[in-house]
Design an enzyme around this catalytic site. Sequence first.
Site: not given
Length: 185
Positions: A41, A45
Amino acid sequence: PCMAGLAGQRAYVFDVGSGGTRNLGAMGFPLNRLRRIYLTHLHSDHITGLDDLWITGWIYQRPSALKVYGPEGTKHTIDALRSMYHKDIHYRTSNVRHEHAQLLSEEVTQGVIYQASGVTITAFYVDHKPVEPALGYRLDFGDRSVLISGDTTYSDNLIKHAQDVDVLIHEIAGSDATLVARNPR
């Protein structure tokens, strides 16, 4: 988050968080064999190290383009990276081969997304609301398999795709004390 694996002579990376390139290099991972990256996704991060892994391809002597597979929005992200680094790419490629500077993208949905040299990679949806879509990947090679999922909550679809898998890597960037308390180790 940055997970990597080898299947025969091919190298694969799943997500590229901050420091991913340095860590892979320190481990001796053959970055010159890397041709594909798979994103679960587009949370920061999971992608903040993507530009480093791509743009330093000339250092690791990657002989060809790098292709990034991921959910809807991946093409926009890759287009923005190419735009952001356009001057750097020009400087680095003005007098040398430039295949390593190419960054390609493909947005994928659930199903088999890669099949070559005995390797099959299957993408599947996971539940990471409000992030939609979010993906997990199953890599099958010979009689071995590994399933990689980024952040997700309970997911029947992940369980379905994890059947008979040899290794399941279920990444989580961090958790609060209540999650750890419910699942003591």
